[in-house]
Design a protein around this motif. Sequence first.
Motif: not given
Length: 189
Positions: A45-55, A81-89
């Motif tokens: 299961x993925x754990x997506x972390x924001x740029x703050x380093x927190x889930x 991986x799609x979501x983290x690219x989208x969130x960075x964008x």
Amino acid sequence: MGVLEHWSVDFYDFTVPDQLRNDPDVLRFGRLHERAARNGARHGTPVILSPSGRPNHRVNLFFREEKMAASEPGTWRRYAYTLIVWFDFLDAIGRSWDDATVRDVEAFKDWRLTDLRNEERIRATSFDTDRAGLNSFYSWASKRYGTGQHRDVPLLDQRRDRAAAQAAQHLTIIERHRDSATEDGRGIA
């Protein structure tokens, strides 16, 4: 937890011992793997972390509910991986995922496929995975959080985009043929 430059993703690996099992700050919450499993996580299961380093708990819930919870780990990886690219964008344009608009999705697609400033452009057929991940995520988020903003993110027209991708691929084949014909001196009549 340190600050990251971008959104990132990690994946639960229940096959290795819990590396934080002796950390007193973590122990007060219980064993990490057991707690994760109680909260719907499975191996992979993925754990997506924001740029703050927190889930990001709102986003990570996506992988633990409804049809995504029953999906295969490969699907989770592609969508994460799609979501983290989208969130960075979205971060780059100053918008959060829950305020995304139709224009943002169109700009993202343009950036992913054609923008020369993007050194990691993808093929139109690869964007189908992005589209599927975003559509699945926003369909879930709309139901889960009930905010109107999610309804502004369109379910993208796959047939039109697939036709455009096929046309682009056909043009690429023609260009390759033209280039090879020119290189060997035959030219194109």
